[in-house]
Scaffold this motif. Structure first.
Motif, PDB file in Angstrom:
ATOM      1  N   TRP A  86      14.154  24.191  66.436  1.00  0.00           N
ATOM      2  CA  TRP A  86      15.376  23.971  67.860  1.00  0.00           C
ATOM      3  C   TRP A  86      15.244  25.178  68.146  1.00  0.00           C
ATOM      4  CZ3 TRP A  86      19.339  23.007  70.541  1.00  0.00           C
ATOM      5  CH2 TRP A  86      18.559  22.704  71.961  1.00  0.00           C
ATOM      6  N   VAL A  87      17.076  25.391  67.516  1.00  0.00           N
ATOM      7  CA  VAL A  87      17.854  26.233  67.883  1.00  0.00           C
ATOM      8  C   VAL A  87      16.574  27.765  67.949  1.00  0.00           C
ATOM      9  CG1 VAL A  87      19.944  27.996  67.557  1.00  0.00           C
ATOM     10  CG2 VAL A  87      19.926  25.283  67.391  1.00  0.00           C
ATOM     11  N   LEU A  89      19.977  21.752  79.169  1.00  0.00           N
ATOM     12  CA  LEU A  89      19.434  21.702  77.337  1.00  0.00           C
ATOM     13  C   LEU A  89      18.731  22.787  77.096  1.00  0.00           C
ATOM     14  CD1 LEU A  89      19.526  20.167  75.180  1.00  0.00           C
ATOM     15  CD2 LEU A  89      16.373  19.219  75.399  1.00  0.00           C
ATOM     16  N   GLN A  90      17.732  24.002  78.277  1.00  0.00           N
ATOM     17  CA  GLN A  90      17.526  24.889  77.660  1.00  0.00           C
ATOM     18  C   GLN A  90      18.732  25.999  78.064  1.00  0.00           C
ATOM     19  OE1 GLN A  90      14.638  25.483  76.617  1.00  0.00           O
ATOM     20  NE2 GLN A  90      14.415  23.392  76.655  1.00  0.00           N
ATOM     21  N   ARG A 139      20.585  25.402  74.532  1.00  0.00           N
ATOM     22  CA  ARG A 139      19.743  25.744  73.333  1.00  0.00           C
ATOM     23  C   ARG A 139      19.894  27.103  73.022  1.00  0.00           C
ATOM     24  NH1 ARG A 139      13.045  25.598  73.232  1.00  0.00           N
ATOM     25  NH2 ARG A 139      12.856  26.765  70.805  1.00  0.00           N
ATOM     26  N   SER A 188      21.169  29.421  70.121  1.00  0.00           N
ATOM     27  CA  SER A 188      20.595  30.638  69.597  1.00  0.00           C
ATOM     28  C   SER A 188      20.569  31.741  69.753  1.00  0.00           C
ATOM     29  CB  SER A 188      18.695  31.110  70.309  1.00  0.00           C
ATOM     30  OG  SER A 188      18.416  31.574  69.759  1.00  0.00           O
TER      31      SER A 188
END
Length: 556
Positions: free
Chosen positions: A351-352, A498-499, A502, A506
């Motif tokens: 996900w990351v 949420l993005q 993330r 990342s």
């Protein structure tokens, strides 16, 4: 056709089951050859040894809490009241031919089983073998490790000696600390007030039937998925994401695996014969009023006891219910949280990073510095808890204050993993820089040249094409970028918060990582390099292009 190729019994089965067609395809399946792959084999072979020795022990062990007077060969305990379980363990140790050897082989195999699974899990983690399509196999493997630890602890409690009883008493206290349901769980597991009259028979059933059956089912599923997904392999010449370089299952790999099984069995038998483990006759039968001095669980349970020892003692009362935080946090919250994070790590990393590609080539740990740092942090966290499980022995053996040891570990449990993460990550990045330098400029030769304008430079030798292939067999890694806040119609993008989280994770994950050089960068570096004709390197003598060698000779 089948009757010409197989002996009559096999041909008979082939005519009815078609085993020939299945065998031809699967027995020639290729498996890569690397020493680290044997870690999983050690775990498998240890499990087989556990089953074989366990069957032997069940013939004489009596899973009963019935009270009897011991009249066996061990004179120091003759006439002492004890359970049939403990008495039969003494009989196995002193009166059954080969019984003590089998007991010790069984115990050593259990220790080796858990240790091999842990190291195998670490190998899979640091090399990224858990990535798509093997996330499910990671969960299965971790489930086997968890069941193996539970199985070992239950087996450790079966002899009903004072040491195992002390460990069960601690476990009973942890279970009772569960809000609301603690007392009910305790009565269910032990069949009444601790120690009760049923726990040995119940533990015996779980130990010899339930958990081994579950582990066997998971082993089968694990091996099936290994074959189905094809085996991972380390990067190297000729190895790609679409092939496997190695040896066929039959006859090469089967012969090597069979020989390795007997090596593992022989070493385990040697340990059982020469290295004493769990001498239950020295502890005596379990008595709830007594505690063994310096008692420690088997090593794989030490981290759980360490978390309990480090926690300061405090509790709260709500509506007549007492919450023992000194047990709830270290025994009921931290272990499940730790286990959950480790089990779900493949999905968290995916996900990351946003990496949903299939991977069959393994990573070099240095090429994933953040993941390697996370692994080092987890190992440090586990090791500090493990040391805390023996804080009393650390204090007595090194003549230190028990309180000082405990407080040091309480602080280190927070700072140690962070420090381990940072140091490991920086080391991995430094190794990446060294690889890039090696790839672009080659090997240092020690040959110093003076240029016409007076500058001194060292000649370099390019690395072999095989080493260059290995160093470049990885993907360039870029952080995720979040899209615009609105689409072309001015509608706000969903889950924007949420993005953003993330994207930050990342960027942190790939921060400072050294990307592999592009083809243009490599060609440009080689075009401007000064080289010699040959050099002794760690990978052997590297011969250079004759034109370059002639140029260097002329300059000399």
């Amino acid at each position: 056709m089948a009757t010409k190729e197989f002996p009559p019994p096999v041909a008979w089965l082939d005519d009815r089951l078609g085993i020939g067609k299945i065998g031809r395809k699967n027995l020639r399946k290729v498996f890569p050859d690397h020493w680290s792959f044997m870690l999983g084999e050690i775990a498998l072979y240890s499990f087989i040894i556990l089953i074989l020795t366990g069957v032997f022990l069940t013939f004489w062990f009596q899973p009963s809490m019935a009270n009897i007077q011991y009249q066996g060969s061990y004179s120091l305990l003759k006439g002492v009241q004890m359970s049939e379980a403990y008495a039969s363990t003494l009989d196995l140790s002193f009166d059954v031919r080969g019984g003590l050897l089998m007991r010790q082989i069984h115990h050593w195999a259990a220790v080796l089983f858990v240790a091999a699974m842990m190291v195998h899990l670490l190998r899979i983690f640091f090399t990224g073998a858990f990535r798509k399509p093997r996330e499910l196999n990671w969960v299965i493997g971790f489930g086997m490790l968890f069941l193996g630890i539970v199985e070992g602890f239950i087996g450790y409690g079966l002899p009903d000696d004072l040491l195992s009883g002390t460990g069960l008493r601690i476990t009973q206290g942890m279970i009772q600390a569960s809000p609301v349901i603690g007392t009910y769980l305790t009565f269910f597991i032990f069949g009444g007030e601790f120690p009760g009259d049923e726990f040995v028979s119940r533990f015996f059933t779980v130990h010899v039937l339930l958990i081994p059956g579950l582990i066997l089912a998971l082993v089968t599923a694990h091996l099936f998925l290994v074959v189905y997904h094809k085996h991972t392999q380390y990067p190297g010449p000729g190895r790609t994401e679409k092939n496997v370089v190695g040896y066929p299952l039959m006859p090469v790999y089967m012969a090597k695996a069979g020989g390795f099984f007997f090596v593992v069995f022989g070493i385990t038998a040697l340990m059982g014969a020469l290295l004493q483990i769990n001498p239950v006759w020295l502890y005596g039968p379990y008595n709830p009023a007594e505690v063994t001095a310096g008692s420690q669980p088997d090593w794989y349970m030490g981290w759980l006891e360490g978390s309990v020892r480090l926690m300061p003692g405090f509790e709260s009362n709500f509506w007549g219910i007492t919450l023992s935080w000194n047990l709830i946090i270290p025994a009921l919250l931290i272990p499940p949280l730790f286990v959950t994070v480790v089990a779900l790590y493949p999905f968290i990393e995916q996900w990351v990073t946003g990496d949903k590609r299939e991977h069959h080539l393994l990573d070099r740990p240095r090429n994933m510095p953040t993941r390697t740092g996370i692994g080092a942090a987890f190992i440090t966290f586990y090791a500090l808890l493990w040391i805390a499980g023996g804080n009393d022995l650390v204090a007595t053996h090194f003549n230190l204050s028990l309180n000082s040891v405990t407080w040091f570990l309480r602080i280190a449990i927070f700072l140690g993993p962070v420090l381990a993460f940072w140091v490991t990550r920086r080391i991995a990045i430094s190794l990446q820089r060294a690889d890039t330098e090696r790839l672009l400029h080659g090997l240092e030769t020690g040959v110093i040249m003076r240029l016409p304008h007076g500058e001194y430079v060292e000649k370099h030798a390019p690395i072999s094409k095989y080493e260059a292939y290995t160093l470049t067999a990885r993907e360039r890694q870029m952080p995720l970028e979040i899209g615009p806040e609105t689409d072309e119609n001015g509608v706000a993008a969903p889950h924007r918060g949420l993005q953003k989280i993330r994207a930050r994770l990342s960027r942190f994950y790939f921060a400072d990582a050294i990307q592999k050089p592009t083809v243009a960068e490599i060609e440009d570096a080689h075009a401007h390099a000064e080289h010699v004709d040959s050099v002794e390197s760690p990978v052997g003598t590297v011969e250079l292009d004759p034109n370059i060698a002639r140029k260097v000779i002329d300059e000399h």
